[in-house]
Motif scaffolding. Structure first.
Motif, PDB file in Angstrom:
ATOM      1  N   ALA A   1      -7.723   0.077  -4.003  1.00 19.75           N
ATOM      2  CA  ALA A   1      -6.389  -0.078  -3.420  1.00 19.75           C
ATOM      3  C   ALA A   1      -5.627  -1.178  -4.147  1.00 19.75           C
ATOM      4  O   ALA A   1      -6.189  -1.952  -4.916  1.00 19.75           O
ATOM      5  CB  ALA A   1      -6.480  -0.390  -1.931  1.00 19.75           C
ATOM      6  N   HIS A   2      -4.318  -1.250  -3.891  1.00 14.22           N
ATOM      7  CA  HIS A   2      -3.464  -2.252  -4.528  1.00 14.22           C
ATOM      8  C   HIS A   2      -2.156  -2.329  -3.749  1.00 14.22           C
ATOM      9  O   HIS A   2      -1.901  -1.513  -2.840  1.00 14.22           O
ATOM     10  CB  HIS A   2      -3.201  -1.909  -6.006  1.00 14.22           C
ATOM     11  CG  HIS A   2      -2.877  -0.462  -6.230  1.00 14.22           C
ATOM     12  ND1 HIS A   2      -1.649   0.086  -5.923  1.00 14.22           N
ATOM     13  CD2 HIS A   2      -3.646   0.567  -6.697  1.00 14.22           C
ATOM     14  CE1 HIS A   2      -1.658   1.382  -6.215  1.00 14.22           C
ATOM     15  NE2 HIS A   2      -2.855   1.690  -6.680  1.00 14.22           N
ATOM     16  N   ARG A   3      -1.337  -3.290  -4.121  1.00 19.32           N
ATOM     17  CA  ARG A   3      -0.097  -3.540  -3.383  1.00 19.32           C
ATOM     18  C   ARG A   3       0.816  -2.312  -3.352  1.00 19.32           C
ATOM     19  O   ARG A   3       1.399  -1.986  -2.311  1.00 19.32           O
ATOM     20  CB  ARG A   3       0.623  -4.739  -4.008  1.00 19.32           C
ATOM     21  CG  ARG A   3       1.865  -5.172  -3.253  1.00 19.32           C
ATOM     22  CD  ARG A   3       2.554  -6.340  -3.952  1.00 19.32           C
ATOM     23  NE  ARG A   3       3.672  -6.835  -3.168  1.00 19.32           N
ATOM     24  CZ  ARG A   3       3.842  -8.101  -2.804  1.00 19.32           C
ATOM     25  NH1 ARG A   3       2.961  -9.023  -3.159  1.00 19.32           N
ATOM     26  NH2 ARG A   3       4.894  -8.466  -2.089  1.00 19.32           N
ATOM     27  N   ALA A   4       0.938  -1.630  -4.490  1.00 19.41           N
ATOM     28  CA  ALA A   4       1.823  -0.463  -4.554  1.00 19.41           C
ATOM     29  C   ALA A   4       1.343   0.640  -3.611  1.00 19.41           C
ATOM     30  O   ALA A   4       2.168   1.356  -3.015  1.00 19.41           O
ATOM     31  CB  ALA A   4       1.898   0.063  -5.991  1.00 19.41           C
TER      32      ALA A   4
ATOM     33  N   ARG B   1       8.315  -8.185   4.437  1.00 15.97           N
ATOM     34  CA  ARG B   1       8.841  -9.510   4.070  1.00 15.97           C
ATOM     35  C   ARG B   1       8.513  -9.878   2.625  1.00 15.97           C
ATOM     36  O   ARG B   1       8.841 -10.968   2.175  1.00 15.97           O
ATOM     37  CB  ARG B   1       8.259 -10.581   4.994  1.00 15.97           C
ATOM     38  CG  ARG B   1       8.646 -10.455   6.462  1.00 15.97           C
ATOM     39  CD  ARG B   1       8.163 -11.668   7.232  1.00 15.97           C
ATOM     40  NE  ARG B   1       8.430 -11.558   8.647  1.00 15.97           N
ATOM     41  CZ  ARG B   1       7.511 -11.252   9.578  1.00 15.97           C
ATOM     42  NH1 ARG B   1       6.246 -11.063   9.203  1.00 15.97           N
ATOM     43  NH2 ARG B   1       7.839 -11.160  10.843  1.00 15.97           N
ATOM     44  N   GLY B   2       7.843  -8.979   1.933  1.00 13.63           N
ATOM     45  CA  GLY B   2       7.510  -9.229   0.535  1.00 13.63           C
ATOM     46  C   GLY B   2       6.189  -9.934   0.322  1.00 13.63           C
ATOM     47  O   GLY B   2       5.918 -10.433  -0.769  1.00 13.63           O
ATOM     48  N   ARG B   3       5.323  -9.976   1.363  1.00 15.96           N
ATOM     49  CA  ARG B   3       4.060 -10.702   1.244  1.00 15.96           C
ATOM     50  C   ARG B   3       2.872  -9.792   1.528  1.00 15.96           C
ATOM     51  O   ARG B   3       2.946  -8.908   2.384  1.00 15.96           O
ATOM     52  CB  ARG B   3       4.017 -11.882   2.213  1.00 15.96           C
ATOM     53  CG  ARG B   3       5.113 -12.893   2.006  1.00 15.96           C
ATOM     54  CD  ARG B   3       4.799 -14.179   2.762  1.00 15.96           C
ATOM     55  NE  ARG B   3       5.997 -15.014   2.824  1.00 15.96           N
ATOM     56  CZ  ARG B   3       6.726 -15.206   3.902  1.00 15.96           C
ATOM     57  NH1 ARG B   3       6.355 -14.628   5.038  1.00 15.96           N
ATOM     58  NH2 ARG B   3       7.799 -15.967   3.882  1.00 15.96           N
ATOM     59  N   VAL B   4       1.780 -10.050   0.807  1.00 21.25           N
ATOM     60  CA  VAL B   4       0.510  -9.376   1.052  1.00 21.25           C
ATOM     61  C   VAL B   4      -0.554 -10.458   1.163  1.00 21.25           C
ATOM     62  O   VAL B   4      -0.798 -11.195   0.208  1.00 21.25           O
ATOM     63  CB  VAL B   4       0.149  -8.395  -0.084  1.00 21.25           C
ATOM     64  CG1 VAL B   4      -1.242  -7.799   0.146  1.00 21.25           C
ATOM     65  CG2 VAL B   4       1.190  -7.280  -0.179  1.00 21.25           C
ATOM     66  N   TYR B   5      -1.162 -10.555   2.333  1.00 23.83           N
ATOM     67  CA  TYR B   5      -2.199 -11.567   2.546  1.00 23.83           C
ATOM     68  C   TYR B   5      -3.605 -10.998   2.361  1.00 23.83           C
ATOM     69  O   TYR B   5      -4.566 -11.758   2.372  1.00 23.83           O
ATOM     70  CB  TYR B   5      -2.068 -12.173   3.950  1.00 23.83           C
ATOM     71  CG  TYR B   5      -0.830 -13.040   4.102  1.00 23.83           C
ATOM     72  CD1 TYR B   5      -0.765 -14.299   3.516  1.00 23.83           C
ATOM     73  CD2 TYR B   5       0.272 -12.583   4.820  1.00 23.83           C
ATOM     74  CE1 TYR B   5       0.369 -15.090   3.659  1.00 23.83           C
ATOM     75  CE2 TYR B   5       1.404 -13.374   4.963  1.00 23.83           C
ATOM     76  CZ  TYR B   5       1.446 -14.621   4.384  1.00 23.83           C
ATOM     77  OH  TYR B   5       2.572 -15.406   4.514  1.00 23.83           O
ATOM     78  N   LEU B   6      -3.734  -9.697   2.188  1.00 20.39           N
ATOM     79  CA  LEU B   6      -5.030  -9.130   1.847  1.00 20.39           C
ATOM     80  C   LEU B   6      -5.339  -9.516   0.392  1.00 20.39           C
ATOM     81  O   LEU B   6      -4.540  -9.216  -0.497  1.00 20.39           O
ATOM     82  CB  LEU B   6      -5.016  -7.613   1.984  1.00 20.39           C
ATOM     83  CG  LEU B   6      -4.618  -7.029   3.340  1.00 20.39           C
ATOM     84  CD1 LEU B   6      -4.577  -5.510   3.269  1.00 20.39           C
ATOM     85  CD2 LEU B   6      -5.578  -7.481   4.418  1.00 20.39           C
ATOM     86  N   PRO B   7      -6.457 -10.181   0.124  1.00 20.19           N
ATOM     87  CA  PRO B   7      -6.739 -10.607  -1.252  1.00 20.19           C
ATOM     88  C   PRO B   7      -6.760  -9.434  -2.220  1.00 20.19           C
ATOM     89  O   PRO B   7      -7.282  -8.356  -1.907  1.00 20.19           O
ATOM     90  CB  PRO B   7      -8.122 -11.257  -1.130  1.00 20.19           C
ATOM     91  CG  PRO B   7      -8.223 -11.692   0.294  1.00 20.19           C
ATOM     92  CD  PRO B   7      -7.482 -10.640   1.076  1.00 20.19           C
ATOM     93  N   ALA B   8      -6.199  -9.655  -3.402  1.00 16.83           N
ATOM     94  CA  ALA B   8      -6.081  -8.574  -4.380  1.00 16.83           C
ATOM     95  C   ALA B   8      -7.441  -8.050  -4.811  1.00 16.83           C
ATOM     96  O   ALA B   8      -7.606  -6.842  -5.036  1.00 16.83           O
ATOM     97  CB  ALA B   8      -5.292  -9.070  -5.600  1.00 16.83           C
ATOM     98  N   ASP B   9      -8.437  -8.950  -4.932  1.00 12.17           N
ATOM     99  CA  ASP B   9      -9.748  -8.465  -5.367  1.00 12.17           C
ATOM    100  C   ASP B   9     -10.429  -7.639  -4.273  1.00 12.17           C
ATOM    101  O   ASP B   9     -11.177  -6.712  -4.578  1.00 12.17           O
ATOM    102  CB  ASP B   9     -10.634  -9.617  -5.840  1.00 12.17           C
ATOM    103  CG  ASP B   9     -10.997 -10.606  -4.743  1.00 12.17           C
ATOM    104  OD1 ASP B   9     -10.320 -10.635  -3.682  1.00 12.17           O
ATOM    105  OD2 ASP B   9     -11.964 -11.365  -4.943  1.00 12.17           O
ATOM    106  N   LEU B  10     -10.154  -7.948  -3.012  1.00 12.71           N
ATOM    107  CA  LEU B  10     -10.705  -7.139  -1.924  1.00 12.71           C
ATOM    108  C   LEU B  10     -10.090  -5.735  -1.952  1.00 12.71           C
ATOM    109  O   LEU B  10     -10.796  -4.730  -1.797  1.00 12.71           O
ATOM    110  CB  LEU B  10     -10.442  -7.827  -0.586  1.00 12.71           C
ATOM    111  CG  LEU B  10     -11.022  -7.181   0.680  1.00 12.71           C
ATOM    112  CD1 LEU B  10     -11.316  -8.242   1.740  1.00 12.71           C
ATOM    113  CD2 LEU B  10     -10.069  -6.130   1.274  1.00 12.71           C
ATOM    114  N   LEU B  11      -8.778  -5.670  -2.161  1.00 14.65           N
ATOM    115  CA  LEU B  11      -8.121  -4.368  -2.277  1.00 14.65           C
ATOM    116  C   LEU B  11      -8.680  -3.594  -3.465  1.00 14.65           C
ATOM    117  O   LEU B  11      -9.024  -2.407  -3.348  1.00 14.65           O
ATOM    118  CB  LEU B  11      -6.611  -4.553  -2.439  1.00 14.65           C
ATOM    119  CG  LEU B  11      -5.830  -5.044  -1.221  1.00 14.65           C
ATOM    120  CD1 LEU B  11      -4.405  -5.421  -1.622  1.00 14.65           C
ATOM    121  CD2 LEU B  11      -5.796  -3.986  -0.124  1.00 14.65           C
ATOM    122  N   ALA B  12      -8.796  -4.268  -4.604  1.00 14.98           N
ATOM    123  CA  ALA B  12      -9.239  -3.595  -5.826  1.00 14.98           C
ATOM    124  C   ALA B  12     -10.656  -3.061  -5.708  1.00 14.98           C
ATOM    125  O   ALA B  12     -10.999  -2.020  -6.296  1.00 14.98           O
ATOM    126  CB  ALA B  12      -9.137  -4.556  -7.005  1.00 14.98           C
ATOM    127  N   ALA B  13     -11.500  -3.757  -4.944  1.00 13.73           N
ATOM    128  CA  ALA B  13     -12.883  -3.301  -4.770  1.00 13.73           C
ATOM    129  C   ALA B  13     -12.955  -1.929  -4.124  1.00 13.73           C
ATOM    130  O   ALA B  13     -13.961  -1.217  -4.260  1.00 13.73           O
ATOM    131  CB  ALA B  13     -13.657  -4.314  -3.934  1.00 13.73           C
TER     132      ALA B  13
END
Length: 333
Positions: A208-211, A193-205
Motif C-alpha cells: 500500500a501507499h499514500r496514493a 487535511r493532507g496528512r498520513v500518520y500510518l508509517p510509510a514502511d508499514l504501508l509498503a510492507a
C-alpha cells in the motif's frame, strides 16, 4: 465547569475561574471520551485536567482549523502568538488568552515540568510542514511531543502511589496509545487535511501507499492491501496499550477509575474499527452509547469504592454496573 469544582480546587479569582470554564467547554465540545472520564475524578482535580486538555485542543485547532497550503503562514503566526503567551503565562502567570491563563495556573499548582509544554509546541509546529512519516520510529518521535507529554503533564494531577519516575513511562505510553487510536479512527479525515500518520514502511510492507489511500477515499472502494496495513496498525496500537496498562495500578486509587474508563473506552474504538471492517477511510468508527454507559457506571462503582477505602470504610457500595466491564491487564482492582 461547575462552581463546586472550582471551589474545591481553591480557584477564587473571577478571571481565572472564567478561564477554567472556557477550558471545560472545549473539553465538553471536542473530547467526549476525555470529558466523560474526567467526571470520575475527585472534583478538586477536574479543573486541572480540563485546563491541560483545553490548551492542547486550542493549539491543535490552530494547526488544523485554518486549512492547509497557502494558510501555513497564518497557522505559523497563530502558533507563534500562542507560544509567546505560553512563555509569558508560565513565567509570571499572566496572559490575555484564557486557556493559557488556566494552564499556567495548573502548571504552578501541580509543579508540572515546563519542558513538557515546550515539547508539545514543537510537535504542533512540525504539523505545519510534516505530512507523513517514513517509519514508526519517526512517528514515535513526533508523538513524544504530541501525546506522551500529555500523559506526563497529567501525572502530577492524578497522583501516584509508586515513585513518579516509575509511573512516567506508562503515562507516556498511554498518551501515545490514545493518539495512535485517533490516527487509526481518523485516517480518512487526516488524509483530507493532507496528512498520513500510518508509517510509510508499514504501508509498503503490504503493498500500500499514500496514493492508494487517496484512491480508496475518493472512490469509496476497499483494497485488501490497505486493510492489511490498517490491521497491522491496530495490532501495533494494542501493543502500546499493553505498555501503558501496568501504570494504572501506580496511580492514586481515587484517580484510577478516570484513567481506566478512558483506557477502556479508547480501546473500544479499536474494537469498533475492527467490527466495521477497517473502513476508516470511508466513515468514523464509534463506541456504542450503551457501551459508554456501561463503562461510566463501572467507573462510578470504582469511584465510590475508592472513596470508602480512603475513609476507612470496609463495605463496598451497593451499586452495580449495567453489565460486566472487562478488566485491564496489570490493574489492581
Amino acid at each position: 465547569m461547575t462552581d463546586r469544582e472550582l471551589d474545591a480546587a481553591g480557584v477564587t479569582d473571577p478571571a481565572l475561574r472564567e478561564a477554567y470554564h472556557h477550558c471545560r467547554a472545549l473539553n465538553a465540545r471536542h473530547g467526549r471520551t476525555y470529558f466523560l472520564a474526567t467526571r470520575l475524578l475527585p472534583v478538586e482535580r477536574r479543573p486541572a485536567v480540563h485546563a491541560l486538555y483545553g490548551f492542547a485542543r486550542w493549539a491543535d485547532d490552530i494547526v488544523d482549523a485554518l486549512g492547509t497550503g497557502a494558510d501555513t503562514a497564518r497557522r505559523d503566526a497563530g502558533l507563534s502568538a500562542l507560544q509567546r503567551e505560553l512563555d509569558k503565562g508560565l513565567r509570571d502567570g499572566n496572559s490575555t488568552e484564557p486557556v493559557v491563563r488556566a494552564v499556567a495556573d495548573t502548571a504552578r499548582r501541580y509543579g508540572i515540568d515546563h519542558g513538557h509544554f515546550a515539547d508539545f509546541m514543537t510537535a504542533m509546529r512540525s504539523d505545519l510542514v510534516v505530512t507523513d512519516y517514513a517509519d514508526y520510529a519517526a512517528l514515535r518521535r513526533y508523538m513524544h511531543g504530541s501525546a506522551a507529554v500529555i500523559g506526563l503533564q497529567t501525572l502530577p494531577v492524578l497522583g501516584t502511589v509508586a515513585p513518579r519516575e516509575a509511573a512516567a513511562p506508562h503515562a507516556a505510553a498511554l498518551g501515545i496509545a490514545f493518539q495512535l487510536t485517533n490516527f487509526l479512527r481518523d485516517v480518512g479525515e487526516d488524509l483530507d487535511r493532507g496528512r498520513v500518520y500510518l508509517p510509510a514502511d508499514l504501508l509498503a510492507a503490504h503493498g500500500a501507499h499514500r496514493a492508494l489511500l487517496r484512491w480508496c477515499r475518493d472512490t469509496g472502494r476497499r483494497d485488501r492491501r490497505v486493510t492489511a496495513a490498517l490491521r497491522e496498525f491496530e495490532a501495533l496500537t494494542r501493543g502500546v496499550y499493553r505498555e501503558a496498562a501496568p501504570g494504572l495500578a501506580m496511580l492514586e486509587p481515587v484517580s484510577r477509575p478516570c484513567v481506566r474508563a478512558a483506557f477502556v473506552l479508547y480501546g473500544g474504538i479499536l474494537d469498533a474499527v475492527a467490527r466495521d471492517g477497517w473502513s476508516v477511510l470511508h466513515r468514523r468508527a464509534v463506541v456504542p452509547r450503551r457501551r459508554r454507559a456501561v463503562v461510566a457506571a463501572d467507573g462510578l462503582v470504582r469511584v465510590a469504592t475508592a472513596r470508602l477505602r480512603a475513609h476507612g470504610g470496609a463495605r463496598r457500595p451497593d451499586v452495580r454496573p449495567l453489565a460486566p466491564c472487562p478488566p485491564v491487564p496489570g490493574e489492581v482492582a
